[in-house]
Design a protein around this motif. Sequence first.
Motif, PDB file in Angstrom:
ATOM      1  N   ARG A  11       0.835  -1.191   0.000  1.00 56.72           N
ATOM      2  CA  ARG A  11       0.000   0.000   0.000  1.00 56.72           C
ATOM      3  C   ARG A  11       0.869   1.239   0.000  1.00 56.72           C
ATOM      4  O   ARG A  11       1.867   1.305   0.697  1.00 56.72           O
ATOM      5  N   CYS A  14      -1.088   6.799   0.464  1.00 55.18           N
ATOM      6  CA  CYS A  14      -2.494   7.211   0.424  1.00 55.18           C
ATOM      7  C   CYS A  14      -3.430   6.005   0.433  1.00 55.18           C
ATOM      8  O   CYS A  14      -4.627   6.149   0.192  1.00 55.18           O
ATOM      9  N   ARG A  16      -3.517   3.325  -1.567  1.00 55.18           N
ATOM     10  CA  ARG A  16      -3.762   2.621  -2.813  1.00 55.18           C
ATOM     11  C   ARG A  16      -2.862   1.396  -2.902  1.00 55.18           C
ATOM     12  O   ARG A  16      -1.750   1.389  -2.403  1.00 55.18           O
ATOM     13  N   HIS A  18      -0.422  -1.232  -4.750  1.00 56.99           N
ATOM     14  CA  HIS A  18       0.542  -1.304  -5.842  1.00 56.99           C
ATOM     15  C   HIS A  18       1.293  -2.625  -5.725  1.00 56.99           C
ATOM     16  O   HIS A  18       2.037  -2.831  -4.775  1.00 56.99           O
ATOM     17  N   GLN A  51       0.412   5.126 -20.060  1.00 58.22           N
ATOM     18  CA  GLN A  51      -0.735   4.410 -19.525  1.00 58.22           C
ATOM     19  C   GLN A  51      -0.819   2.983 -20.062  1.00 58.22           C
ATOM     20  O   GLN A  51      -1.186   2.060 -19.335  1.00 58.22           O
ATOM     21  N   TYR A  60      -2.015  -0.017 -10.337  1.00 59.68           N
ATOM     22  CA  TYR A  60      -3.298   0.358  -9.726  1.00 59.68           C
ATOM     23  C   TYR A  60      -4.009   1.384 -10.611  1.00 59.68           C
ATOM     24  O   TYR A  60      -3.395   2.331 -11.116  1.00 59.68           O
ATOM     25  N   ARG A  61      -5.304   1.190 -10.774  1.00 57.31           N
ATOM     26  CA  ARG A  61      -6.111   2.112 -11.572  1.00 57.31           C
ATOM     27  C   ARG A  61      -7.033   2.908 -10.663  1.00 57.31           C
ATOM     28  O   ARG A  61      -7.831   2.332  -9.914  1.00 57.31           O
ATOM     29  N   ASP A  62      -6.901   4.210 -10.703  1.00 55.74           N
ATOM     30  CA  ASP A  62      -7.724   5.097  -9.872  1.00 55.74           C
ATOM     31  C   ASP A  62      -9.172   5.024 -10.351  1.00 55.74           C
ATOM     32  O   ASP A  62      -9.470   5.348 -11.507  1.00 55.74           O
ATOM     33  N   PHE A  64     -11.623   6.885  -9.742  1.00 52.81           N
ATOM     34  CA  PHE A  64     -12.240   8.199  -9.991  1.00 52.81           C
ATOM     35  C   PHE A  64     -11.773   8.800 -11.314  1.00 52.81           C
ATOM     36  O   PHE A  64     -12.557   9.380 -12.058  1.00 52.81           O
ATOM     37  N   THR A  65     -10.502   8.669 -11.604  1.00 52.23           N
ATOM     38  CA  THR A  65      -9.976   9.251 -12.844  1.00 52.23           C
ATOM     39  C   THR A  65      -9.869   8.237 -13.972  1.00 52.23           C
ATOM     40  O   THR A  65      -9.780   8.608 -15.142  1.00 52.23           O
ATOM     41  N   ARG A  67      -7.318   6.440 -14.526  1.00 51.35           N
ATOM     42  CA  ARG A  67      -5.936   6.389 -14.976  1.00 51.35           C
ATOM     43  C   ARG A  67      -5.118   5.452 -14.087  1.00 51.35           C
ATOM     44  O   ARG A  67      -5.362   5.343 -12.878  1.00 51.35           O
ATOM     45  N   THR A  69      -1.827   4.510 -12.087  1.00 53.73           N
ATOM     46  CA  THR A  69      -0.943   5.383 -11.321  1.00 53.73           C
ATOM     47  C   THR A  69       0.386   4.693 -11.009  1.00 53.73           C
ATOM     48  O   THR A  69       0.486   3.464 -10.981  1.00 53.73           O
TER      49      THR A  69
END
Length: 249
Positions: A11, A14, A16, A18, A51, A60-62, A64-65, A67, A69
Amino acid sequence: MHRLATVPERRSACGRRHPLMVILTLTACATLVVGGDSVAAIRQWAARTSQAVLARLGAYRDPFTGRFTVPSERTFRRVLAGLDGDALDAAISGYVADVMRWAAPVPQIPDIPGPIEREQRRRTRRQIAHRAPDGLLPGAALDGKASRGARTAGDGRIFLVGTISHEHGVVLGQCQVADKRGEGPAARTLLSRLDVAGMVLTLDALHTTKATARLITEQLGGHYVLILKGNQPLARAAARALLSGPDAE
């Protein structure tokens, strides 16, 4: 067959996720491609990853966006600092050895338009000018070197002893030694981990010892080319007497 062990996801600061393999792959690429010699430089290079590549790596794919990361520098530092270097080296070197023995598929590198690389040109010239004779045994060189850009916890230099294939130029295995004077025992420890049966090992005069020679021939089933220098008078005298006696041939 050697494989990298399955590892849990890490992690970032933040929260997320990875995967560890994403960080290892980005680190390897940054180090090989741009020579990144610091975690900050490695992360800066990784941040420019496209990308499409991040998607293939499983980054990891956000949600919300939408994208993919790249882990933060702090995550890079934490993951790399927590690695077991010997285990990672054993897994990578084991995979390379499997590829050389055809026990694992050879990685397929796509052809890229443009001039060929310098090492490709050198390999082509060697194959033409110095064609290997039929029946030549596989060979590997063993040597120790100080690692550039790396320091111990006490700010000392890091020494590595490694074995490199003559034909392919790939590292078959390596391990860290306390200092230059500990290279001999470390070399024997490293060789004991490798499958060198039927191989010819070339070593410098530092490794011209009975212990190393007997390990290679009597226990590992290999062959050696060792160097005798002027500062080894007893060994040179013994070799001269043996090679000039009735059984010289």
